[in-house]
Design a protein around this motif. Structure first.
Motif, PDB file in Angstrom:
ATOM      1  N   ARG A 249       0.829  -1.207   0.000  1.00 29.25           N
ATOM      2  CA  ARG A 249       0.000   0.000   0.000  1.00 29.25           C
ATOM      3  C   ARG A 249       0.865   1.259   0.000  1.00 29.25           C
ATOM      4  O   ARG A 249       1.716   1.442   0.867  1.00 29.25           O
ATOM      5  CB  ARG A 249      -0.941   0.004   1.210  1.00 29.25           C
ATOM      6  N   ILE A 250       0.628   2.117  -0.978  1.00 26.77           N
ATOM      7  CA  ILE A 250       1.396   3.363  -1.101  1.00 26.77           C
ATOM      8  C   ILE A 250       0.648   4.476  -0.378  1.00 26.77           C
ATOM      9  O   ILE A 250      -0.569   4.594  -0.518  1.00 26.77           O
ATOM     10  CB  ILE A 250       1.544   3.763  -2.582  1.00 26.77           C
ATOM     11  N   PHE A 251       1.350   5.299   0.377  1.00 26.18           N
ATOM     12  CA  PHE A 251       0.735   6.435   1.071  1.00 26.18           C
ATOM     13  C   PHE A 251       1.160   7.752   0.417  1.00 26.18           C
ATOM     14  O   PHE A 251       2.179   8.325   0.799  1.00 26.18           O
ATOM     15  CB  PHE A 251       1.147   6.445   2.553  1.00 26.18           C
ATOM     16  N   PRO A 252       0.372   8.231  -0.536  1.00 25.44           N
ATOM     17  CA  PRO A 252       0.763   9.472  -1.210  1.00 25.44           C
ATOM     18  C   PRO A 252       0.854  10.640  -0.240  1.00 25.44           C
ATOM     19  O   PRO A 252       1.588  11.605  -0.477  1.00 25.44           O
ATOM     20  CB  PRO A 252      -0.368   9.715  -2.215  1.00 25.44           C
ATOM     21  N   GLY A 253       0.103  10.559   0.864  1.00 27.68           N
ATOM     22  CA  GLY A 253       0.128  11.635   1.861  1.00 27.68           C
ATOM     23  C   GLY A 253       1.376  11.608   2.734  1.00 27.68           C
ATOM     24  O   GLY A 253       1.620  12.514   3.522  1.00 27.68           O
ATOM     25  N   ARG A 254       2.125  10.532   2.637  1.00 26.65           N
ATOM     26  CA  ARG A 254       3.361  10.443   3.426  1.00 26.65           C
ATOM     27  C   ARG A 254       4.541  10.433   2.458  1.00 26.65           C
ATOM     28  O   ARG A 254       5.126   9.386   2.181  1.00 26.65           O
ATOM     29  CB  ARG A 254       3.363   9.182   4.291  1.00 26.65           C
ATOM     30  N   SER A 255       4.808  11.607   1.937  1.00 28.49           N
ATOM     31  CA  SER A 255       5.868  11.680   0.931  1.00 28.49           C
ATOM     32  C   SER A 255       6.882  12.764   1.289  1.00 28.49           C
ATOM     33  O   SER A 255       6.669  13.566   2.192  1.00 28.49           O
ATOM     34  CB  SER A 255       5.242  11.934  -0.446  1.00 28.49           C
TER      35      SER A 255
ATOM     36  N   TYR B 198       7.463   7.775  -6.754  1.00 29.47           N
ATOM     37  CA  TYR B 198       6.087   7.290  -6.776  1.00 29.47           C
ATOM     38  C   TYR B 198       5.914   6.212  -7.861  1.00 29.47           C
ATOM     39  O   TYR B 198       5.296   5.182  -7.622  1.00 29.47           O
ATOM     40  CB  TYR B 198       5.178   8.489  -7.031  1.00 29.47           C
TER      41      TYR B 198
END
Lengths: 631, 234
Positions: free
Chosen positions: B70-76, B204
């Protein structure tokens, strides 16, 4: 910034549109992206509840349920921007449905706690999710879908899909408790209603008086009609919510042994629903149509059957019923219609000189009629040494064939120009031994006689003396062992090539009436039916419906592609029936010519894959049989 | 870490920024027996003035977190770095970062401290990760006296391995691809490629490649993080 992509996306998906910027900034931290390869199972019915609310970012998922009978029923397809898993996180007990990725799919996952917290803190979100009956609605839909399969057979499905609020026809008539019984009865007579709602001084409904109360409590007991109506009312009132399905309401009536229920909508009484309303509702149900057919006394009055059948099919299609169920239903109704016409014709011209059995073969035998059916009937009559009786019987049915064709034409189901053969052809009226020797000829010298392999799907529809079953057994049993016959059936099957051209492009008609279109039946359905017949014959499969044959091949012989071919066939049937309905609704004669250019990308992809599957199936046949013999 | 090694750097360690100091003991904390689906990953990418790690230097670092697949775009994470070697016209064309863009950029040391704080104990994911690691580690050694302690995994190696070892993977993704660069692979696996060459966006893309590959691991018998890391070593 990466998170902006997520925020931009959510901003377009209600109820997240209601989030303030501050809420969104915090919310987005915990959102993750998950990828599901094509075919992967995301949630399993009755499995653990979802830990996330999922929103499709890209791709398509299929929501389905397994019925109590073990059949998989598709409820919905969800695209980008649509979510799933809500019900299971709000309820927290189990997953309500199976969720499978139809293509490679990417979803945004929002943790359950975050969604629940948002519902608590943001009233707009709460309203969107809960107050709009959303959750209830879904739960109901699921319950209803689960029982769908068995219900289609019973034909009462409208009871399960119609909200009771939709059939309440008139406003509520109320009187006060103190009004006399006589006055109340007068109002009922004037309004032509069978019940009155009794309200207290505050205007709130407290009870009901029905014509049954008048009969049982007033007339039968000799009560004074000047007594207040409150003394004979039934109380407390049994009520239902307007959003309840008719079936639930009917259950309540049965449970309480009453015929009137108060329908409440958004807390306000809307009207009274009676068991009569349900009977009216069922007027457009398959069972009532069948009953109607059986009650008609003239062929002319049967002419309206087709329109009603189309209406039922249209409802079923809209509600996502499986193609197999729809073709089964059309076949059932058509069969009843044929039977009724035969009965009415026999009344006119008398019974046949020799007892006989009617059977459907081909499409009808397989229970694969669509709204553009090719109806093929045959007659077997008993053997006798009386040559005159045989002659008379043949003459009788030849005339019958003409009457039958005219009757079916009147009903809008007659043979079309491209199919001049008629419904009951002279060649298909034979004695049992006549059929036996014909089949024997076919089997031993197929290339000389070019038999119609649709006879491998004979099915009795009238008269039952085992003749048809006997012939079918003979045909099937002998055919599978005759190399020549198998070669013939195989070669004939693969002669009809799927319309795939260079680089997998779908080939359409180059010119003529159907330019840029393709015949779904001829190019898609028929090739599958024909190939599966070859396999079924080879393996002596006892089924005649193609989908059932596939099921059998899969279970007994682990035929890998069976499931995919079954999906493809159902898809093609659905597409064809859909198209036929569109044609009919546009006032045209139904056909199966679709323009692939008008299909959506997913539909186009599925269509192509179906054709590719046919090509692969043909390859299996071509490896096993010398196909060059039929050229 | 051996006490001898710790002793050698004792003097320097005292002055190290907090995240960097914490980073030194990472290997003690790391539990690589965790199932891959529960493991923390950080996909990252750097942009460079050129590919010669003796002459060229880092101009930006981008990263995004994952938990399992699972990728967390909000944690970049994204930072521009003031380069320690001159920008060259050739690479400016690729990453479109110009001198003007870099005037307010962070000093390399600060950027690295932030990066180390961001990645925590996660397993690093990169496409041709050794290139990025070479540059980061050279700077790390010079500035702090040691290399990045996180285990790292290369998506191009993982891709090749899956191809050779998993027929389901090869079947699902129909045919081998010749080009191994990030964009070619991304396109092949149906990943939308939008913006051009920004370190965070490339991180990403790398994360998405990794995500797709991870789904085939259970079929290959890979469950624990340490098993996954073996792929990079073989």
């Amino acid at each position: 910034m990466l998170m902006n992509e997520t925020i931009d996306f959510l901003r377009k998906v209600p109820p997240f549109t209601f989030l303030t910027d501050e809420e969104m900034d915090v919310f987005v931290q915990d959102i993750s992206l998950e990828y599901y390869p094509q075919g992967s199972r995301i949630l399993a019915q009755d499995g653990p509840p979802s830990a996330y609310l999922s929103i499709v970012k890209k791709g398509i998922i299929r929501v389905s349920m397994t019925s109590d009978e073990g059949e998989e029923i598709v409820i919905d397809y969800r695209n980008a921007g649509e979510f799933f898993g809500l019900l299971s996180i709000v309820r927290g007990d189990r997953s309500r449905a199976n969720v499978v990725a139809v293509v490679d799919t990417i979803c945004y996952l929002i943790p359950k706690e975050k969604v629940l917290a948002l519902i608590k803190t943001n009233p707009l979100v709460d309203e969107y999710f809960l107050k709009s009956f959303f959750v209830n609605f879904i739960d109901k839909t699921y319950q209803e879908t689960r029982s769908r399969v068995s219900l289609v057979g019973d034909g009462e499905r409208l009871l399960f899909t119609t909200a009771v609020g939709d059939i309440v026809r008139r406003g509520l008539v109320t009187v006060g408790e103190d009004v006399s019984i006589r006055e109340a009865a007068q109002i009922m007579a004037e309004e032509k209603i069978s019940s009155l709602i009794i309200v207290n001084t505050g205007g709130l409904p407290v009870g009901i008086v029905t014509d049954r109360d008048l009969r049982e409590k007033v007339v039968a007991q000799g009560r004074d009609s000047r007594d207040p109506v409150g003394t004979i009312m039934s109380s407390p009132l049994v009520r239902v919510d307007a959003s309840d399905y008719c079936f639930d309401t009917l259950l309540k009536m049965i449970r309480y042994d009453i015929h009137h229920l108060l329908v409440i909508e958004s807390g306000v009484p809307k009207g009274v629903v009676t068991n009569h309303d349900f009977m009216v509702l069922q007027g457009s149900s398959p069972t009532s149509l069948v009953r109607e057919i059986e009650d008609e006394q003239s062929i002319e009055s049967l002419a309206k059957v087709r329109a009603k059948m189309i209406k039922i099919v249209s409802t079923l299609v809209r509600e996502g019923a499986r193609a197999g169920s729809i073709t089964g239903l059309i076949t059932e109704i058509t069969e009843k219609l044929l039977n009724r016409i035969v009965t009415l014709t026999e009344r006119k011209i008398g019974p046949p000189p020799l007892a006989s059995t009617w059977f459907l073969f081909g499409e009808g035998g397989r229970r694969e009629f669509t709204l553009r059916p090719t109806i093929r009937l045959g007659v077997v009559f008993g053997d006798t040494v009386n040559a005159i009786a045989i002659k008379n019987t043949e003459r009788y049915y030849t005339e019958f064939g003409i009457r039958l064709r005219d009757a079916m034409t009147l009903c809008g189901l007659g043979p079309v120009n491209s199919d001049p053969g008629g419904i009951l052809q002279q060649d298909h009226i034979r004695s049992f031994s006549g059929w036996q020797s014909l089949i024997e000829e076919w089997i031993t010298r197929p290339f000389a006689h070019a038999p119609d392999e649709g006879f491998l799907e004979m099915r009795t529809i009238r008269g039952d003396d085992g003749h048809v079953e006997g012939l079918l057994e003979l045909f099937r049993g002998r055919a599978g062992q005759q190399r020549d016959f198998m070669d013939y059936v195989a070669a004939k099957a693969v002669r009809n090539r799927p319309p795939l051209g260079f680089l997998g492009k779908v080939v359409v008609e180059k010119s003529g009436e159907h330019q840029n279109e393709l015949d779904l039946f001829e190019k898609g359905i028929k090739p599958i039916v024909d190939s599966i017949r070859v396999f079924s014959l080879e393996k002596a499969v006892p089924e005649i419906t193609t989908l059932r044959r596939l099921q059998y091949l899969k279970e007994r012989y682990a035929f890998d592609e069976a499931e995919n071919i079954g999906h493809a066939l159902e898809y093609l049937f659905t597409l064809a029936i859909h198209h036929e309905l569109e044609r009919i609704e546009g006032g045209n004669a139904p056909d199966d010519f679709i323009n692939p250019g008008h299909l959506g990308s997913l539909e186009m992809k599925t269509l192509k894959e179906s054709f590719q599957l046919i090509t692969r199936t043909y390859e299996i046949i071509e490896k096993a049989y010398p196909i060059e013999r039929v050229a | 870490m051996s006490s001898l090694f710790a002793g050698l750097f004792k003097g320097r360690q005292d002055g190290l920024p907090g995240p960097v100091k914490a980073h030194l003991t990472l290997k003690k904390r790391l539990d690589l027996r965790r199932p891959v689906q529960n493991a923390d990953f950080v996909a990252f990418d750097t942009e460079l003035t050129g590919l010669d790690f003796k002459k060229d230097s880092i101009i930006s670092i981008g990263a995004v977190k994952l938990k399992g697949s699972r990728i967390f775009p909000g944690r970049s994470f994204a930072t521009l770095v003031r380069p320690e070697s001159p920008l060259q016209g050739k690479s400016v064309v690729v990453h479109e970062i110009t001198h003007a863009d870099l005037t307010g950029a962070a000093a390399l040391e600060d950027a690295l401290v932030d990066f180390i704080a961001f990645i925590g104990d996660a397993v690093l994911i990169g496409h041709f990760v050794f290139i990025d690691l070479n540059f980061i580690n050279r700077a790390m050694k010079r500035l702090f006296g040691f290399k990045l302690q996180n285990p790292a995994l290369d998506t191009s190696t993982l891709h090749d391995w899956l191809y050779e070892n998993d027929s389901a993977f090869a079947k699902h993704h129909k045919g081998m691809t010749l080009k191994q660069d990030l964009y070619s692979l991304a396109q092949k696996y149906g990943i939308t490629v939008e913006a051009a060459h920004d370190a965070q966006y490339d991180a990403y893309l790398t994360a998405q490649l990794f995500q797709r590959f991870l789904h085939f691991l259970p079929g290959c018998g890979i469950q624990a993080t340490e098993e996954l890391l073996m792929i990079g070593k073989s």
